[in-house]
Design a protein around this motif. Structure first.
Motif, mmCIF file in Angstrom:
data_model
loop_
_atom_site.group_PDB
_atom_site.id
_atom_site.type_symbol
_atom_site.label_atom_id
_atom_site.label_comp_id
_atom_site.label_asym_id
_atom_site.label_seq_id
_atom_site.Cartn_x
_atom_site.Cartn_y
_atom_site.Cartn_z
ATOM 1 N N THR A 198 0.847 -1.192 0.000
ATOM 2 C CA THR A 198 0.000 0.000 0.000
ATOM 3 C C THR A 198 0.886 1.247 0.000
ATOM 4 O O THR A 198 2.116 1.161 0.055
ATOM 5 C CB THR A 198 -0.917 0.047 1.242
ATOM 6 O OG1 THR A 198 -0.132 0.376 2.397
ATOM 7 C CG2 THR A 198 -1.616 -1.279 1.459
ATOM 8 N N LYS A 199 0.241 2.403 -0.034
ATOM 9 C CA LYS A 199 0.956 3.677 0.037
ATOM 10 C C LYS A 199 0.726 4.361 1.380
ATOM 11 O O LYS A 199 0.867 5.581 1.503
ATOM 12 C CB LYS A 199 0.520 4.586 -1.109
ATOM 13 C CG LYS A 199 0.922 4.070 -2.480
ATOM 14 C CD LYS A 199 0.576 5.067 -3.583
ATOM 15 C CE LYS A 199 1.040 4.546 -4.937
ATOM 16 N NZ LYS A 199 0.729 5.501 -6.035
ATOM 17 N N VAL A 200 0.423 3.563 2.387
ATOM 18 C CA VAL A 200 0.224 4.097 3.735
ATOM 19 C C VAL A 200 1.525 4.716 4.231
ATOM 20 O O VAL A 200 2.605 4.148 4.054
ATOM 21 C CB VAL A 200 -0.237 2.977 4.700
ATOM 22 C CG1 VAL A 200 -0.222 3.466 6.139
ATOM 23 C CG2 VAL A 200 -1.636 2.521 4.323
ATOM 24 N N SER A 201 1.440 5.872 4.855
ATOM 25 C CA SER A 201 2.621 6.558 5.385
ATOM 26 C C SER A 201 3.313 5.704 6.446
ATOM 27 O O SER A 201 2.669 4.964 7.198
ATOM 28 C CB SER A 201 2.205 7.897 5.999
ATOM 29 O OG SER A 201 3.244 8.453 6.766
ATOM 30 N N THR A 202 4.639 5.822 6.509
ATOM 31 C CA THR A 202 5.405 5.095 7.522
ATOM 32 C C THR A 202 4.960 5.481 8.931
ATOM 33 O O THR A 202 5.008 4.665 9.854
ATOM 34 C CB THR A 202 6.910 5.375 7.369
ATOM 35 O OG1 THR A 202 7.134 6.802 7.395
ATOM 36 C CG2 THR A 202 7.446 4.812 6.068
ATOM 37 N N ILE A 203 4.527 6.715 9.101
ATOM 38 C CA ILE A 203 4.073 7.162 10.419
ATOM 39 C C ILE A 203 2.830 6.387 10.852
ATOM 40 O O ILE A 203 2.720 5.943 12.007
ATOM 41 C CB ILE A 203 3.797 8.679 10.396
ATOM 42 C CG1 ILE A 203 5.120 9.438 10.289
ATOM 43 C CG2 ILE A 203 3.025 9.119 11.636
ATOM 44 C CD1 ILE A 203 4.983 10.919 10.069
ATOM 45 N N TRP A 204 1.889 6.168 9.929
ATOM 46 C CA TRP A 204 0.700 5.387 10.260
ATOM 47 C C TRP A 204 1.050 3.925 10.517
ATOM 48 O O TRP A 204 0.406 3.257 11.337
ATOM 49 C CB TRP A 204 -0.343 5.504 9.149
ATOM 50 C CG TRP A 204 -1.112 6.781 9.225
ATOM 51 C CD1 TRP A 204 -1.071 7.832 8.369
ATOM 52 C CD2 TRP A 204 -2.028 7.152 10.260
ATOM 53 N NE1 TRP A 204 -1.887 8.842 8.795
ATOM 54 C CE2 TRP A 204 -2.508 8.457 9.950
ATOM 55 C CE3 TRP A 204 -2.499 6.527 11.409
ATOM 56 C CZ2 TRP A 204 -3.418 9.131 10.751
ATOM 57 C CZ3 TRP A 204 -3.412 7.201 12.209
ATOM 58 C CH2 TRP A 204 -3.860 8.481 11.888
#
Length: 375
Positions: free
Chosen positions: A353-359
């Motif tokens: 996915t393209k979920v942010s590393t922070i999430w």
């Protein structure tokens, strides 16, 4: 335009400072996602050059990387804005925890959250290694150098010795292979040596500053190396008990940002809020100076054939060191089904996915709490 860039730098690195758990390798992986993938402030090749050179100077690598990135985006002012923005969240949280610790003598129960964060950062580091490794592995010879550095790192050889050895080996090999020295522009090495010899009879604020300035100027390696330095400077001199030092290191490990925020905790223990401020300033000040001096030379190093060979070899070695850190962290972390499950979820989020590393970090922390608390 410059003010807009400074605001952008402050925003990016403050956000990273709030969520950058997992140590230098994880911090750099998160930076790669924010700086290269999302904002394209520089090429991945140049980002690699920054990693390679940063590994060769004292100080916290990931913090110095924020300074380099800030410098590239917004000049000298960007260097200071990026470094301060990244450091501030950790020092603020650590100062608050130091106050609570001194008042009540206990640390908060955050283990379930940290349990979930550790396997989550493994996926983030693996993703960065894959991306950076593709750029660093420019030839078969460089891949061989990387494999050699990986092996010696896993065997426990000092990472600075491994990086320097790789740089010299690669430089000599590629120089001999090229068979020519024509057109080589050499750059005289620039070294900054800061020696401070203090005999502490009574701990004043200024002497506290000098202690942490000295540590910041000569520190290489991980939080465990920091533990050894502070043990020698503080515990053996009777300024701090070893139990208090262990608690301080623990605080630095489970707060976001650089582990050197431990200095804030210790400074507060010794001299209250003033001590926290001077200890923090002392340990981070050398990093600002090192980066300020080094950064302008990095592009010039690329223009020198000989130093380009050195830098290419150091870059592949730096990726190999990150891989060694990942393998060691994985062997220490993936011991139970809960941590393996979190690592698989984080891996899916990172690679599919393209979920942010922070999430990914936040989700890992929540899963850690749920799995440890209810299962």
């Amino acid at each position: 335009m410059m003010n807009l860039r400074l605001k952008e730098v402050a925003k990016v690195f403050f956000k990273l400072g709030c969520f950058a758990f997992g140590g230098p390798a994880a911090h750099i992986a998160m930076m790669e996602d924010e700086i290269i993938e999302k904002r394209k402030w520089m090429t991945r090749d140049y980002f690699l050059d920054l990693i390679g050179t940063t590994n060769l100077i004292p100080g916290p690598n990931s913090t110095e990387m924020t300074m380099h990135c800030g410098y590239e985006r917004a000049g000298k002012a960007g260097l200071f804005v990026a470094g301060i923005a990244f450091i501030f969240p950790a020092t603020l949280v650590t100062a608050i925890l130091a106050y609570l610790y001194v008042e009540y003598g206990e640390l908060p129960q955050v283990e379930p959250f940290i349990y979930g964060i550790k396997p989550a950062v493994l996926a983030i580091i693996a993703s960065a290694i894959l991306k950076l490794g593709k750029k660093a592995a420019k030839s078969t010879e460089l891949i061989i150098i990387g494999v050699l550095v990986l092996i010696v790192s896993l065997l426990g050889i000092n990472e600075i010795a491994a990086l320097l050895g790789a740089g010299v080996l690669g430089m000599l090999y590629f120089y001999l292979k090229s068979r020519t020295m024509n057109g080589i522009n050499s750059i005289s090495p620039l070294f900054l040596f800061l020696g401070i010899n203090t005999t502490i009879a009574k701990l004043s604020t200024f002497k506290l500053f000098l202690i942490f300035l000295k540590v910041g100027a000569i520190l290489y390696g991980s939080g465990y190396v920091l533990f050894a330095y502070l043990d020698a400077e503080l515990v053996t001199r009777g300024l701090l008990t070893r139990a208090e030092l262990i608690d301080a290191i623990a605080i630095g490990q489970f707060t976001p940002g650089p582990v050197l925020s431990t200095s804030t905790f210790i400074g507060y223990q010794l001299s209250g809020f003033t001590g926290a401020l001077v200890a923090t300033a002392g340990i981070f000040l050398p990093s600002f100076l090192f980066v300020l001096i080094l950064n302008p030379f990095i592009p010039k190093m690329r223009n020198s054939l000989l130093l380009r060979y050195f830098l290419d070899s150091v870059n592949i070695a730096a990726v190999a060191v990150m891989l060694a850190v990942l393998l060691v962290m994985a062997s220490d972390t993936l011991m139970q089904w809960q941590s393996i499950a979190i690592a698989l979820v984080a891996g899916s989020l990172t690679f599919k996915t393209k979920v942010s590393t922070i999430w990914t970090i936040v989700i890992g922390a929540i899963l850690g709490f749920i799995l440890l608390t209810f299962f």
